[in-house]
Design a protein around this motif. Structure first.
Motif, PDB file in Angstrom:
ATOM      1  N   GLN A 226       1.049  -1.058  -0.052  1.00 23.31           N
ATOM      2  CA  GLN A 226       0.091   0.017   0.071  1.00 23.31           C
ATOM      3  C   GLN A 226       0.801   1.307   0.056  1.00 23.31           C
ATOM      4  OE1 GLN A 226      -2.172   2.480  -0.466  1.00 23.31           O
ATOM      5  NE2 GLN A 226      -3.826   1.440   0.289  1.00 23.31           N
ATOM      6  N   PRO A 227       1.094   1.720  -1.213  1.00 20.20           N
ATOM      7  CA  PRO A 227       1.774   3.044  -1.107  1.00 20.20           C
ATOM      8  C   PRO A 227       1.216   4.335  -0.437  1.00 20.20           C
ATOM      9  CG  PRO A 227       0.880   2.722  -3.311  1.00 20.20           C
ATOM     10  CD  PRO A 227       0.447   1.780  -2.436  1.00 20.20           C
ATOM     11  N   GLY A 228      -0.046   4.198  -0.110  1.00 16.57           N
ATOM     12  CA  GLY A 228      -0.859   5.251   0.534  1.00 16.57           C
ATOM     13  C   GLY A 228      -1.836   5.985  -0.580  1.00 16.57           C
ATOM     14  N   VAL A 229      -2.337   5.313  -1.493  1.00 14.47           N
ATOM     15  CA  VAL A 229      -3.303   5.886  -2.476  1.00 14.47           C
ATOM     16  C   VAL A 229      -4.724   4.908  -2.141  1.00 14.47           C
ATOM     17  CG1 VAL A 229      -1.526   6.382  -4.169  1.00 14.47           C
ATOM     18  CG2 VAL A 229      -2.614   4.382  -4.137  1.00 14.47           C
ATOM     19  N   GLU A 230      -5.770   5.707  -2.539  1.00 18.78           N
ATOM     20  CA  GLU A 230      -6.994   5.014  -2.482  1.00 18.78           C
ATOM     21  C   GLU A 230      -7.899   6.067  -3.023  1.00 18.78           C
ATOM     22  OE1 GLU A 230      -9.062   2.945  -2.824  1.00 18.78           O
ATOM     23  OE2 GLU A 230      -9.070   1.428  -0.963  1.00 18.78           O
ATOM     24  N   PHE A 231      -9.116   5.417  -3.196  1.00 17.13           N
ATOM     25  CA  PHE A 231     -10.238   6.274  -3.633  1.00 17.13           C
ATOM     26  C   PHE A 231     -11.635   5.752  -2.709  1.00 17.13           C
ATOM     27  CE2 PHE A 231      -9.670   3.072  -7.176  1.00 17.13           C
ATOM     28  CZ  PHE A 231     -11.000   2.375  -7.066  1.00 17.13           C
ATOM     29  N   GLY A 232     -12.553   6.618  -2.366  1.00 19.24           N
ATOM     30  CA  GLY A 232     -13.769   6.510  -1.780  1.00 19.24           C
ATOM     31  C   GLY A 232     -14.733   6.726  -2.838  1.00 19.24           C
ATOM     32  N   ASN A 233     -16.045   6.509  -2.534  1.00 21.17           N
ATOM     33  CA  ASN A 233     -17.217   6.841  -3.237  1.00 21.17           C
ATOM     34  C   ASN A 233     -16.965   8.325  -3.788  1.00 21.17           C
ATOM     35  OD1 ASN A 233     -18.675   4.294  -3.177  1.00 21.17           O
ATOM     36  ND2 ASN A 233     -19.469   4.778  -1.206  1.00 21.17           N
ATOM     37  N   GLU A 234     -16.553   9.302  -2.874  1.00 20.16           N
ATOM     38  CA  GLU A 234     -16.507  10.646  -3.458  1.00 20.16           C
ATOM     39  C   GLU A 234     -15.303  11.606  -3.303  1.00 20.16           C
ATOM     40  OE1 GLU A 234     -19.479  12.439  -0.739  1.00 20.16           O
ATOM     41  OE2 GLU A 234     -20.970  11.329  -1.288  1.00 20.16           O
ATOM     42  N   GLU A 238      -4.620  11.130  -2.571  1.00 16.45           N
ATOM     43  CA  GLU A 238      -3.520  11.226  -3.535  1.00 16.45           C
ATOM     44  C   GLU A 238      -1.906  10.750  -3.045  1.00 16.45           C
ATOM     45  OE1 GLU A 238      -1.837  14.414  -6.862  1.00 16.45           O
ATOM     46  OE2 GLU A 238      -3.914  14.608  -5.976  1.00 16.45           O
ATOM     47  N   TYR A 239      -1.369  10.113  -3.784  1.00 17.28           N
ATOM     48  CA  TYR A 239       0.126   9.784  -3.503  1.00 17.28           C
ATOM     49  C   TYR A 239       1.025  10.917  -2.867  1.00 17.28           C
ATOM     50  CZ  TYR A 239       4.776   7.660  -3.684  1.00 17.28           C
ATOM     51  OH  TYR A 239       6.076   7.236  -3.399  1.00 17.28           O
ATOM     52  N   ARG A 240       1.518  10.625  -1.628  1.00 18.05           N
ATOM     53  CA  ARG A 240       2.567  11.575  -0.808  1.00 18.05           C
ATOM     54  C   ARG A 240       3.720  10.851  -0.917  1.00 18.05           C
ATOM     55  NH1 ARG A 240      -0.146  13.868   4.377  1.00 18.05           N
ATOM     56  NH2 ARG A 240       2.106  14.171   4.724  1.00 18.05           N
ATOM     57  N   PRO A 241       4.698  11.013  -1.777  1.00 15.85           N
ATOM     58  CA  PRO A 241       6.038  10.539  -1.638  1.00 15.85           C
ATOM     59  C   PRO A 241       6.809  10.659  -0.309  1.00 15.85           C
ATOM     60  CG  PRO A 241       5.891  11.832  -3.587  1.00 15.85           C
ATOM     61  CD  PRO A 241       4.607  12.124  -2.789  1.00 15.85           C
ATOM     62  N   ASP A 242       6.508  11.500   0.371  1.00 14.08           N
ATOM     63  CA  ASP A 242       7.268  11.716   1.760  1.00 14.08           C
ATOM     64  C   ASP A 242       6.976  10.614   2.761  1.00 14.08           C
ATOM     65  OD1 ASP A 242       4.673  13.241   1.660  1.00 14.08           O
ATOM     66  OD2 ASP A 242       5.274  13.882   3.623  1.00 14.08           O
ATOM     67  N   ARG A 243       5.428  10.197   2.649  1.00 10.77           N
ATOM     68  CA  ARG A 243       5.076   9.247   3.491  1.00 10.77           C
ATOM     69  C   ARG A 243       5.408   7.829   3.169  1.00 10.77           C
ATOM     70  NH1 ARG A 243      -1.000   9.258   5.198  1.00 10.77           N
ATOM     71  NH2 ARG A 243       0.070   8.535   6.860  1.00 10.77           N
ATOM     72  N   ALA A 244       5.797   7.394   1.777  1.00  9.16           N
ATOM     73  CA  ALA A 244       6.193   6.315   1.478  1.00  9.16           C
ATOM     74  C   ALA A 244       7.769   6.024   1.284  1.00  9.16           C
ATOM     75  CB  ALA A 244       5.432   5.917   0.099  1.00  9.16           C
ATOM     76  N   ALA A 245       8.591   7.203   1.779  1.00  7.55           N
ATOM     77  CA  ALA A 245       9.955   7.131   1.514  1.00  7.55           C
ATOM     78  C   ALA A 245      10.649   5.930   2.276  1.00  7.55           C
ATOM     79  CB  ALA A 245      10.525   8.547   1.995  1.00  7.55           C
ATOM     80  N   ASN A 246      10.021   5.539   3.540  1.00  7.04           N
ATOM     81  CA  ASN A 246      10.685   4.345   4.064  1.00  7.04           C
ATOM     82  C   ASN A 246      10.364   3.064   3.432  1.00  7.04           C
ATOM     83  OD1 ASN A 246      11.948   5.995   6.078  1.00  7.04           O
ATOM     84  ND2 ASN A 246      10.149   5.937   7.556  1.00  7.04           N
ATOM     85  N   LEU A 247       9.449   2.955   2.971  1.00  9.58           N
ATOM     86  CA  LEU A 247       8.876   1.679   2.387  1.00  9.58           C
ATOM     87  C   LEU A 247       9.772   1.808   0.896  1.00  9.58           C
ATOM     88  CD1 LEU A 247       6.875  -0.434   1.751  1.00  9.58           C
ATOM     89  CD2 LEU A 247       5.356   0.972   0.802  1.00  9.58           C
ATOM     90  N   THR A 248       9.934   2.597   0.433  1.00  5.65           N
ATOM     91  CA  THR A 248      10.601   2.361  -0.936  1.00  5.65           C
ATOM     92  C   THR A 248      12.060   2.067  -0.725  1.00  5.65           C
ATOM     93  OG1 THR A 248      11.310   4.942  -1.328  1.00  5.65           O
ATOM     94  CG2 THR A 248       9.201   4.251  -2.155  1.00  5.65           C
ATOM     95  N   GLU A 249      12.657   2.274   0.487  1.00  4.15           N
ATOM     96  CA  GLU A 249      13.904   1.896   0.888  1.00  4.15           C
ATOM     97  C   GLU A 249      14.154   0.517   0.834  1.00  4.15           C
ATOM     98  OE1 GLU A 249      15.010   3.623   4.322  1.00  4.15           O
ATOM     99  OE2 GLU A 249      15.131   5.588   3.594  1.00  4.15           O
ATOM    100  N   VAL A 250      12.954  -0.346   0.827  1.00  2.00           N
ATOM    101  CA  VAL A 250      12.973  -1.802   1.056  1.00  2.00           C
ATOM    102  C   VAL A 250      13.788  -2.440  -0.428  1.00  2.00           C
ATOM    103  CG1 VAL A 250      11.738  -4.001   1.197  1.00  2.00           C
ATOM    104  CG2 VAL A 250      11.207  -2.058   2.582  1.00  2.00           C
ATOM    105  N   LEU A 251      13.159  -1.648  -1.247  1.00  8.07           N
ATOM    106  CA  LEU A 251      13.938  -1.993  -2.708  1.00  8.07           C
ATOM    107  C   LEU A 251      15.360  -2.162  -2.726  1.00  8.07           C
ATOM    108  CD1 LEU A 251      11.128  -0.502  -5.005  1.00  8.07           C
ATOM    109  CD2 LEU A 251      11.146  -2.849  -4.220  1.00  8.07           C
TER     110      LEU A 251
END
Length: 439
Positions: A226-234, A238-251
């Protein structure tokens, strides 16, 4: 077949924004739009089917895996698309359609399904055995999930060996947004914990090795997180790179992998580009494409209502409302609120659950009537500006209705193409650095 998918990790390590759009739809106009763009820009096209949509029992489309391949390839022939540049993917392939059954029966069905996918020519398989079956927790732990994923991989490997089809590439991991979008307004979505992503890889690697599936694991190209993106009914998160920065380091520690991003629908072109840059080069989109199609269909419905008195007042929209009220199974448990709120959600929700109805005979007949009514009719530019302003007036001098519909879908696909911009025609220097290999 292409080694393109396995080259994505190498491209990311070399700082090249190489990505691919995963078109998750069985709508013929969506498939046609994707293949038409692919032919025009010499792109590789990835078309995916989900286990609920396509399986050995037909799924909700009525198509088996072999049927789905034949369906897409028929459109490819019509569009003059080189079928050697077409990749078929299976999404969430596992026991999900049979989760109300006992685990052994559900897994037996899933084994048959994954074998049928491979025998039909699907070469990208997302193994998803995370959901519990009858009497089990709703979400299973990593150990059980990995054990069941390995079992499915073994069925896929055996099917490839006995049928002569290519050995598939795999995607593992299941921390994805709610299928089809959330049911409520969202304020934020937390990206996957990096430790959880690492644990998923380690446990799957160990389990595959224990089952004698090391070669299969070598073809695992991606991890769903989960990169932090989603949509609901309304609304859309939107993707925020700063919030996923630690996750991307896994690669950096797992050079074999890239991330696969689900529910990227409605993200901006800038956000999609950032996702590819940050190691999410497989961008899945489905409802966003059929949402754009529905917008265009309803725009044409209004144009026909204004332009042709015999057509009636919003004939298509009224037919779809009647159909959804008569058959509420696809939306009733997902939409909530007053009668007015439910009406709005049925037709205009970002979750786009109306997409399940376009293959119904009554819907097909209503869409055909709309297209046939407008075909050959000169649509005034002013009506296009009024009811389809996002398309501009560049869809063709005759304003053919099917051209307008495909143009609406293509506007969405264009954002994905821009984000996945590795194509040789767009930058000669990239051709020198990295070109997808054809096997």
């Amino acid at each position: 077949m292409f080694s393109f998918l396995s080259d994505l990790a190498n491209a990311h390590r070399n700082g090249i924004n190489a990505g691919i759009t995963s078109v998750c739809s069985a709508h013929p106009l969506v498939v046609r739009a994707a293949l038409r763009r692919g032919r025009a820009f010499n792109q590789i096209v990835l078309i995916e089917a989900t286990c609920n949509q396509v399986n050995q029992f037909g799924g909700y489309t009525g198509m088996t895996p072999a049927d789905f391949v034949a369906f897409v390839q028929a459109i490819a022939r019509e569009e003059g698309f080189d079928r050697s540049r077409l990749i078929f993917g299976g999404d969430h392939v596992g026991p999900i359609p049979w989760r109300k059954l006992a685990a052994e029966e559900a897994l037996g069905n899933a084994e048959t399904m994954v074998a049928d996918y491979v025998k039909a020519g699907f070469t990208k398989i997302h193994l998803d055995a995370s959901m519990g079956c009858a009497g089990e927790p709703a979400a299973l732990d990593d150990e059980v999930t990995a054990q069941r994923a390995a079992r499915l991989a073994k069925a896929a490997e055996n099917a490839a060996a006995t049928s002569g089809f290519a050995l598939p590439h795999y995607v593992i991991g299941t921390e994805v947004p709610v299928p089809g979008g959330a049911d409520h307004e969202l304020t934020e979505v937390t990206p996957t914990d990096p430790a959880a992503a690492r644990k998923t890889i380690v446990i799957h690697r160990e389990r595959f090795a224990r089952e004698g599936l090391q070669q299969a694991f070598d073809r695992v190209i991606g991890l769903v997180v989960q990169p932090g993106v989603e949509f609901g009914n309304e609304n859309v998160i939107e993707y925020r790179p700063d919030r996923a920065a630690n996750l991307t380091e896994v690669l950096a520690d797992e050079p074999q992998f890239v991330f696969e991003a689900h529910s990227t629908d409605y993200q901006t072109r800038g956000s999609l580009s950032a996702l590819v840059r940050d190691g999410f080069p497989i961008l899945k989109v489905g409802p966003g494409l059929t949402f754009a199609l529905r917008e265009a269909l309803y725009g044409l419905d209004l144009i026909a209502s204004e332009l042709l008195p015999d057509y009636g007042d919003r004939s298509l929209a009224r037919a779809m409302e009647k159909l959804m009220l008569e058959k509420p199974a696809h939306w009733a448990s997902h939409y909530h609120g007053t009668d007015t709120a439910l009406h709005v959600q049925r037709h205009y929700s970002y979750s786009d659950r109306i997409r399940y109805y376009w293959t119904e005979p009554d819907a097909i007949a209503s869409v055909d009537r709309l297209i046939n009514t407008l075909r050959g009719t000169e649509i005034p530019e002013t009506l296009l500006r009024q009811f389809l302003p996002s398309l501009g007036t560049d869809t063709g001098a005759s304003y053919d209705p099917e051209t307008i519909l495909i143009s609406a879908i293509d506007r969405v696909l264009a954002d994905y193409s821009a984000a996945c911009d590795w194509y040789p025609h767009s930058a000669a220097t990239r051709r020198e650095v990295w070109t997808p290999t054809i096997l």
